[in-house]
Each structure stands twice: as C-alpha cells, then as structure tokens.
Scaffold this motif. Structure first.
Motif, PDB file in Angstrom:
ATOM      1  N   SER A 232       0.853  -1.188   0.000  1.00 41.39           N
ATOM      2  CA  SER A 232       0.000   0.000   0.000  1.00 41.39           C
ATOM      3  C   SER A 232       0.888   1.238   0.000  1.00 41.39           C
ATOM      4  O   SER A 232       2.069   1.167   0.349  1.00 41.39           O
ATOM      5  CB  SER A 232      -0.904  -0.002   1.229  1.00 41.39           C
ATOM      6  N   SER A 233       0.325   2.381  -0.359  1.00 42.63           N
ATOM      7  CA  SER A 233       1.089   3.624  -0.280  1.00 42.63           C
ATOM      8  C   SER A 233       0.919   4.286   1.087  1.00 42.63           C
ATOM      9  O   SER A 233       1.754   5.091   1.492  1.00 42.63           O
ATOM     10  CB  SER A 233       0.650   4.590  -1.375  1.00 42.63           C
ATOM     11  N   GLY A 234      -0.163   3.944   1.786  1.00 40.96           N
ATOM     12  CA  GLY A 234      -0.404   4.469   3.119  1.00 40.96           C
ATOM     13  C   GLY A 234      -0.618   3.343   4.118  1.00 40.96           C
ATOM     14  O   GLY A 234      -0.121   2.227   3.947  1.00 40.96           O
ATOM     15  N   GLN A 235      -1.394   3.610   5.163  1.00 42.77           N
ATOM     16  CA  GLN A 235      -1.574   2.649   6.243  1.00 42.77           C
ATOM     17  C   GLN A 235      -2.555   1.534   5.924  1.00 42.77           C
ATOM     18  O   GLN A 235      -2.624   0.555   6.659  1.00 42.77           O
ATOM     19  CB  GLN A 235      -2.083   3.373   7.504  1.00 42.77           C
ATOM     20  N   ARG A 236      -3.328   1.663   4.831  1.00 39.11           N
ATOM     21  CA  ARG A 236      -4.400   0.694   4.590  1.00 39.11           C
ATOM     22  C   ARG A 236      -4.274   0.034   3.218  1.00 39.11           C
ATOM     23  O   ARG A 236      -3.886   0.670   2.246  1.00 39.11           O
ATOM     24  CB  ARG A 236      -5.767   1.366   4.676  1.00 39.11           C
ATOM     25  N   MET A 237      -4.629  -1.264   3.202  1.00 39.29           N
ATOM     26  CA  MET A 237      -4.875  -1.958   1.950  1.00 39.29           C
ATOM     27  C   MET A 237      -6.190  -2.713   2.121  1.00 39.29           C
ATOM     28  O   MET A 237      -6.425  -3.331   3.164  1.00 39.29           O
ATOM     29  CB  MET A 237      -3.768  -2.933   1.587  1.00 39.29           C
ATOM     30  N   ASN A 238      -7.038  -2.635   1.100  1.00 39.83           N
ATOM     31  CA  ASN A 238      -8.332  -3.307   1.147  1.00 39.83           C
ATOM     32  C   ASN A 238      -8.334  -4.498   0.199  1.00 39.83           C
ATOM     33  O   ASN A 238      -7.738  -4.461  -0.881  1.00 39.83           O
ATOM     34  CB  ASN A 238      -9.462  -2.339   0.771  1.00 39.83           C
ATOM     35  N   ILE A 239      -9.034  -5.552   0.603  1.00 40.88           N
ATOM     36  CA  ILE A 239      -9.139  -6.787  -0.180  1.00 40.88           C
ATOM     37  C   ILE A 239     -10.614  -7.017  -0.511  1.00 40.88           C
ATOM     38  O   ILE A 239     -11.467  -6.944   0.379  1.00 40.88           O
ATOM     39  CB  ILE A 239      -8.616  -8.014   0.605  1.00 40.88           C
ATOM     40  N   TRP A 240     -10.878  -7.314  -1.773  1.00 37.12           N
ATOM     41  CA  TRP A 240     -12.253  -7.586  -2.203  1.00 37.12           C
ATOM     42  C   TRP A 240     -12.263  -8.911  -2.955  1.00 37.12           C
ATOM     43  O   TRP A 240     -11.528  -9.098  -3.922  1.00 37.12           O
ATOM     44  CB  TRP A 240     -12.743  -6.469  -3.120  1.00 37.12           C
ATOM     45  N   PHE A 241     -13.100  -9.857  -2.490  1.00 30.90           N
ATOM     46  CA  PHE A 241     -13.215 -11.180  -3.105  1.00 30.90           C
ATOM     47  C   PHE A 241     -14.640 -11.347  -3.595  1.00 30.90           C
ATOM     48  O   PHE A 241     -15.583 -11.329  -2.797  1.00 30.90           O
ATOM     49  CB  PHE A 241     -12.862 -12.256  -2.068  1.00 30.90           C
ATOM     50  N   LEU A 242     -14.798 -11.492  -4.930  1.00 28.44           N
ATOM     51  CA  LEU A 242     -16.129 -11.566  -5.529  1.00 28.44           C
ATOM     52  C   LEU A 242     -16.204 -12.794  -6.432  1.00 28.44           C
ATOM     53  O   LEU A 242     -15.334 -13.014  -7.268  1.00 28.44           O
ATOM     54  CB  LEU A 242     -16.407 -10.304  -6.350  1.00 28.44           C
ATOM     55  N   THR A 243     -17.253 -13.602  -6.235  1.00 23.50           N
ATOM     56  CA  THR A 243     -17.444 -14.807  -7.058  1.00 23.50           C
ATOM     57  C   THR A 243     -18.887 -14.859  -7.550  1.00 23.50           C
ATOM     58  O   THR A 243     -19.793 -14.325  -6.901  1.00 23.50           O
ATOM     59  CB  THR A 243     -17.133 -16.085  -6.260  1.00 23.50           C
ATOM     60  N   ASP A 244     -19.092 -15.532  -8.693  1.00 24.75           N
ATOM     61  CA  ASP A 244     -20.451 -15.588  -9.246  1.00 24.75           C
ATOM     62  C   ASP A 244     -21.202 -16.859  -8.853  1.00 24.75           C
ATOM     63  O   ASP A 244     -22.405 -16.969  -9.092  1.00 24.75           O
ATOM     64  CB  ASP A 244     -20.415 -15.427 -10.769  1.00 24.75           C
ATOM     65  N   GLY A 245     -20.504 -17.862  -8.302  1.00 29.48           N
ATOM     66  CA  GLY A 245     -21.185 -19.059  -7.816  1.00 29.48           C
ATOM     67  C   GLY A 245     -21.384 -20.150  -8.843  1.00 29.48           C
ATOM     68  O   GLY A 245     -21.897 -21.220  -8.514  1.00 29.48           O
ATOM     69  N   SER A 246     -20.964 -19.927 -10.099  1.00 29.42           N
ATOM     70  CA  SER A 246     -21.197 -20.943 -11.132  1.00 29.42           C
ATOM     71  C   SER A 246     -20.181 -22.074 -11.029  1.00 29.42           C
ATOM     72  O   SER A 246     -20.538 -23.247 -10.874  1.00 29.42           O
ATOM     73  CB  SER A 246     -21.157 -20.304 -12.521  1.00 29.42           C
TER      74      SER A 246
END
Length: 266
Positions: A232-246
């Motif tokens: 990250s460039s600052g104090q935080r990094m966010n993680i996003w996990f997205l699935t369609d279920g197929s």
C-alpha cells in the motif's frame, strides 16, 4: 569481589537453565511445542556436517489452539531424488503432503491448515551431504470470515498473518467479501499472494490501495500472478473477493504484515 563473582556465576547458571536451545534435530522423536512469538530451527542430524545413510525419521510440530505452524526452508543440500525432506499437513505421514524436496524448493514458506505439521527426513544407502535447515514458528489461524461490511485486520511489524477465502482449501461458494488491513502509523501494508485458484472468467480478488473504489485498484487476480508481493502507499490496503457461484475452486491464501515505507523500494 568474591561475592560479585558468586553472583555472576549464579546468574550464568540461571540463564543457562531458562534459555533452552532453539535448534533441534529432526530425528529426536519428541513433539515440538513452539511458543508464540518465538522462531525456532529444525535440522538434519549433524547439520551442517554430513548426515548418515539409511535415515528414516520425523518430527511433529504442534501449535497452540488458535494458531497454525509456519515453516521456512533455509538450507537444503541432499542427494537429488534419493534423499529428501517431506512436509505433511497434519500430525503424521498419513496427512496430506505439502511438499517434498531434495534441493531448495521454488516455494520456501509453508503453512499447516490446522495445529500440526509433520516433518519427515529420509536418506538411502549411497551418497550423503550436509542436509537441511528450516525455521518454524506459530502464527494466528488464518482469517476467513466473509462480510461485505469489511472487518478491519491489524497488520503488525515483523509478524506474519494469513487471510484466506472461506473454507480454504475446500471449495468456496457465491461470495462478496471485503476486508480492510491496517498498519500502525508510520508503516505500510505488505501483502504476499501464497496460493490462488479461482474461476478465470468470473471470480477475482482485488487489492485496493486504501479505499473500495476503482481508482485505487492495485491489482486484480483470478490466477496465480508472476509478481506475488504488493504494498500500500499508506496505512491501509483493502481486499475484495467476488465470485459468481457458477464454478468454484479452492480460493486464495495470502500473507500480510506491516513494513516500513522503505520496504517498497528494497
């Protein structure tokens, strides 16, 4: 003066008694119970001198409740194909195999999925060499709670934590999960992708630089990337996990820690 010398001798004796060796042989049959926050070492017999022929032994490493075992391979030099070290994800050789190697493996860091890892060392009757050395420690059980409300995970300097997809390494389902990883003031977040196996067309993991917004996207993954470490460039990094279920697969596992900003350039 005699009193001072007596006190120094007493202190030396006490330190010797309370500071056990952190280097152990794989052929000592007693289980290992590493303490939280302590890095220990496991070697082939006589390391770095030559091991013997016809060795077949192993050592069990047990983590406390709420922790898993982390092993890092530091040195390996054995007869290729005939002598080897094997890591098992569980308490015995009947557990699933994590890795088997005679020379330095391409991946040098391994984690148990539960509280135990078993290390086996095998040699045949021909060539001998210096053997192996690895470090072992315990780290908190990986976080895998899925929530769109983005729970905050704390990254700690000098300490590795794990984040996995739900049910890893079993199949995930239809998911929309978000996490915030936050480092202390003066640090940034370092994330290393360890394993990633998703549906290529439709499921992905996003690393975002500090906010859940398209403009902050660092990288999107559906398969194992060639570059595995991100900052990250600052104090935080966010993680996003997205699935369609197929179509579902085993998901992902990543490691995170807090590091100084200078680590991004080193």
């Amino acid at each position: 003066m005699a009193l001072v010398m007596l006190l120094l001798v007493s202190a030396t004796i006490c330190l010797t008694q309370i500071s056990p060796s952190t280097s152990q042989s794989v052929c000592d049959n007693s289980p290992l119970f590493p303490s939280v926050g302590q890095v220990n070492y496991l070697t082939s017999p006589n390391f770095p001198r030559s091991y013997e022929n016809n060795v077949n032994c192993g050592r069990l490493i047990n983590a406390p409740s709420g922790y898993v075992v982390k092993v890092t391979v530091l040195n390996t030099f054995m007869e290729l194909g005939c002598d080897y070290v094997q890591l098992f994800d569980g308490p015995s050789q009947a557990s699933p195999s994590l890795a088997r190697f005679s020379i330095m493996p391409s991946s040098t860091v391994y984690f148990s999925s539960g509280q135990s890892m078993y290390i086996k060392f095998f040699t045949d009757s021909s060539v001998v060499s210096s053997g192996f050395r690895l470090s072992y420690e315990v780290i908190p059980t990986p976080t895998s709670v899925c929530s769109y409300n983005a729970p905050t995970l704390v990254a700690t300097p000098g300490y590795d934590n794990l984040l996995t997809s739900p049910n890893y390494p079993s199949q995930y389902g239809k998911l929309n999960c978000r996490w915030i990883i936050e480092a202390p003031r003066g640090y940034v977040v370092q994330v290393t992708i360890l394993n990633l196996n998703l549906e290529l067309c439709c499921d992905y993991v996003d690393l975002l630089n500090g906010a859940f917004h398209p403009n902050t996207l660092l990288r999107r993954f559906s398969s194992m990337p060639s570059v595995t470490t991100y900052f990250s460039s600052g104090q935080r990094m966010n993680i996003w996990f997205l699935t369609d279920g197929s179509v579902t697969n085993t998901g992902f596992r990543l490691q995170y820690r807090a590091v100084p900003p200078s680590a991004r350039h080193g």
